[in-house]
Design a protein around this motif. Structure first.
Motif, PDB file in Angstrom:
ATOM      1  N   HIS A   6      -1.644   1.927  -9.998  1.00  0.00           N
ATOM      2  CA  HIS A   6      -0.407   1.399 -10.586  1.00  0.00           C
ATOM      3  C   HIS A   6      -0.029   0.062  -9.952  1.00  0.00           C
ATOM      4  O   HIS A   6       0.488  -0.832 -10.634  1.00  0.00           O
ATOM      5  CB  HIS A   6       0.729   2.412 -10.422  1.00  0.00           C
ATOM      6  N   ILE A   7      -0.269  -0.073  -8.632  1.00  0.00           N
ATOM      7  CA  ILE A   7       0.040  -1.347  -7.968  1.00  0.00           C
ATOM      8  C   ILE A   7      -0.868  -2.454  -8.503  1.00  0.00           C
ATOM      9  O   ILE A   7      -0.407  -3.550  -8.841  1.00  0.00           O
ATOM     10  CB  ILE A   7      -0.126  -1.208  -6.434  1.00  0.00           C
ATOM     11  N   GLY A  52      -0.781  -6.685 -11.829  1.00  0.00           N
ATOM     12  CA  GLY A  52      -1.344  -8.029 -11.898  1.00  0.00           C
ATOM     13  C   GLY A  52      -0.716  -9.013 -10.933  1.00  0.00           C
ATOM     14  O   GLY A  52      -0.968 -10.220 -11.013  1.00  0.00           O
ATOM     15  N   GLY A  53       0.082  -8.532 -10.019  1.00  0.00           N
ATOM     16  CA  GLY A  53       0.779  -9.430  -9.097  1.00  0.00           C
ATOM     17  C   GLY A  53      -0.013  -9.833  -7.875  1.00  0.00           C
ATOM     18  O   GLY A  53       0.477 -10.618  -7.048  1.00  0.00           O
ATOM     19  N   GLU A 112       6.977  -2.613  -7.890  1.00  0.00           N
ATOM     20  CA  GLU A 112       6.820  -2.237  -9.302  1.00  0.00           C
ATOM     21  C   GLU A 112       5.786  -1.112  -9.441  1.00  0.00           C
ATOM     22  O   GLU A 112       5.949  -0.194 -10.248  1.00  0.00           O
ATOM     23  CB  GLU A 112       6.404  -3.439 -10.139  1.00  0.00           C
ATOM     24  N   GLY A 113       4.719  -1.161  -8.629  1.00  0.00           N
ATOM     25  CA  GLY A 113       3.708  -0.108  -8.657  1.00  0.00           C
ATOM     26  C   GLY A 113       4.275   1.241  -8.260  1.00  0.00           C
ATOM     27  O   GLY A 113       3.925   2.277  -8.861  1.00  0.00           O
ATOM     28  N   ASP A 125       6.274   6.580 -10.040  1.00  0.00           N
ATOM     29  CA  ASP A 125       7.310   7.609 -10.127  1.00  0.00           C
ATOM     30  C   ASP A 125       7.635   7.932 -11.579  1.00  0.00           C
ATOM     31  O   ASP A 125       7.850   9.094 -11.942  1.00  0.00           O
ATOM     32  CB  ASP A 125       8.558   7.144  -9.377  1.00  0.00           C
ATOM     33  N   LYS A 126       7.662   6.892 -12.420  1.00  0.00           N
ATOM     34  CA  LYS A 126       7.953   7.100 -13.843  1.00  0.00           C
ATOM     35  C   LYS A 126       6.856   7.943 -14.499  1.00  0.00           C
ATOM     36  O   LYS A 126       7.142   8.897 -15.236  1.00  0.00           O
ATOM     37  CB  LYS A 126       8.072   5.744 -14.540  1.00  0.00           C
ATOM     38  N   HIS A 127       5.632   7.599 -14.218  1.00  0.00           N
ATOM     39  CA  HIS A 127       4.507   8.368 -14.769  1.00  0.00           C
ATOM     40  C   HIS A 127       4.493   9.785 -14.213  1.00  0.00           C
ATOM     41  O   HIS A 127       4.237  10.758 -14.933  1.00  0.00           O
ATOM     42  CB  HIS A 127       3.194   7.654 -14.453  1.00  0.00           C
ATOM     43  N   LEU A 128       4.804   9.895 -12.926  1.00  0.00           N
ATOM     44  CA  LEU A 128       4.820  11.204 -12.270  1.00  0.00           C
ATOM     45  C   LEU A 128       5.867  12.123 -12.886  1.00  0.00           C
ATOM     46  O   LEU A 128       5.655  13.344 -12.979  1.00  0.00           O
ATOM     47  CB  LEU A 128       5.096  11.020 -10.772  1.00  0.00           C
TER      48      LEU A 128
END
Length: 430
Positions: free
Chosen positions: A131-132, A136-137, A153-154, A159-162
């Motif tokens: 996710h990190i 793309g950062g 952001e990652g 957490d959102k996906h989890l």
């Protein structure tokens, strides 16, 4: 990878009983606060008293998971992990010494300390880095602000996906703390979400360490109360002992508040330290380590051990044993990262180590013989007790007598073997 053999450490009966009674009283108190039977009351008619299993074992699980590796730019690392006194192993890790493509000279390492189950920690150990990277950062320009933003952001995306996975799998109560490091050619990014900790040793001293996220910390407490929670017994709503974590969705339901404003925040604290030729080693460890040893003690102990050990797995194993002998009742996990400037093997240090072990063996023999002469049973506890009150020069800094307990135990059993009664010829049976 290797596994160390099992030992024979037992929790003293009075400690075990104290732990169980404390759990029972605290649990009864909070069940009473939620409408259950309060402490001292009997369950009502038709109710059954809930039996809560102890999170501790009668004997620790001493098998160790050990890993080691290196990166092409000169980093070497080792991981050590042990279940210990806990009824379940809830620690996980991720070691990626070289990221791919244009990030081939970057490294990522993390320790995940789960609670209320292991599934969230395991899931995050497998998906957080992805996710990190997906933000793309991160790139060759190594811009600290962009990298920090990508890390945060990652975590939020993880957490959102989890959350959707947790609802599907029934993991809503589970959570995990995370301590991690992202090492670029120019910077060390320290990433902390919870009460595990990272520490950097530079020129033999603690150069940097992360701050634990505890509910009673002023800024954390303010956020918790603003989200409708409270802090009692140093825990959120008297229950959860950390204020930042991935998962723990039962603490993330406050309306009109962002994820980072919930009682439990998934947002990590990210600190950037510029790399230096004086950097020696970096430690990532769960609170099972830090509950028993300070930053300065661990820095001094590892610095000393690196001068007598070439195998980083052995150094990690010694740290785990030290924490166990100093009273850690938690899972214990540590990742040790050594930079090119780490302490090297020293002939002088090896000589001093050999002299110390010879001295300990002679002290054990002396104590054993004195106890025998007084007609006392020279059991291991008696020998350790006498030795602990004896001035022993040259003990490893930060470790003390506990760090040489394995050597002492070995010397004790040598004495038992030496003093074993001999059987006259012809009387030994067939």
């Amino acid at each position: 990878m290797r596994t160390a053999r099992k030992g024979s450490v037992e929790m003293p009966a009075f400690v075990r009983q104290l732990v169980k009674e404390t759990e029972k009283r605290v649990s009864s108190f909070f069940k009473g606060g939620r409408g259950g039977a309060a402490e001292g009351e009997q369950p009502g008619k038709g109710e059954k008293e809930e039996v809560i299993p102890s999170p501790y074992l009668d004997r620790p699980v001493l098998d160790k998971l050990m890993e080691e590796g290196c990166a092409r730019w000169g980093l070497t690392y080792a991981l050590g992990s042990m279940q210990g006194w806990r009824a379940n192993m809830e620690d996980f890790h991720n070691c990626v010494p070289q990221l791919g493509g244009e990030l081939a000279d970057w490294s990522f390492f993390a320790v995940f300390d789960g609670h209320a189950g292991s599934m969230v920690a395991q899931h995050c150990s497998q998906h957080l880095l992805g996710h990190i990277l997906a933000t793309g950062g991160m790139g060759p320009e190594d811009d600290p602000e962009k990298v920090k933003g990508a890390i945060i952001e990652g975590f939020l995306q993880t957490d959102k996906h989890l959350h959707s996975v947790a609802r599907r799998e029934g993991w809503e109560r589970g959570g995990t703390t995370v301590v991690a490091t992202l090492i670029s050619p120019y910077y060390i990014y320290f990433i902390n979400c919870g009460d595990s900790r990272a520490m950097l040793c530079r020129s033999g001293q603690v150069c940097f360490s992360t701050e634990d996220h505890k509910p009673y910390s002023p800024l954390e407490k303010e956020r918790i109360e603003s989200a409708g929670g409270s802090v009692s017994f140093q825990r959120i709503n008297g229950s959860l002992a950390v204020s930042r974590a991935l998962g723990d969705f039962s603490y993330k339901g406050a309306e009109n508040r962002t994820p980072s404003q919930q009682m439990v925040s998934p947002e990590p604290e990210v600190c950037v330290v510029e790399r230096s030729p004086a950097d020696e080693f970096l430690v990532l460890a769960c609170d099972g380590v830090w509950d028993t040893i300070s930053n300065e003690e661990l820095c001094a102990f590892i610095h000393n051990r690196l001068r007598v050990c070439t195998d980083l797995r052995d150094v990690c194993s010694q740290v785990i044993d030290l924490c166990l002998y100093k009273g850690s009742l938690d899972n214990i996990s540590i990742i040790l990262l050594c930079f090119p400037g780490a302490p090297q093997l020293s002939a002088e240090a090896l000589h001093q180590e050999a002299e110390l072990e010879d001295l300990l063996e002679s002290k054990v023999a002396e104590i054993y013989n004195e106890l025998c002469a007084r007609g006392e049973e020279p059991d291991l506890l008696s020998v350790l007790t006498v030795l602990a009150s004896t001035a022993i020069p040259g003990l490893p800094p930060g470790g003390g007598i506990q760090s040489k307990r394995n050597c002492i135990i070995s010397a004790y059993y040598q004495q038992r073997e030496t003093h074993k009664p001999t059987v006259p010829n012809g009387l030994g049976g067939s």
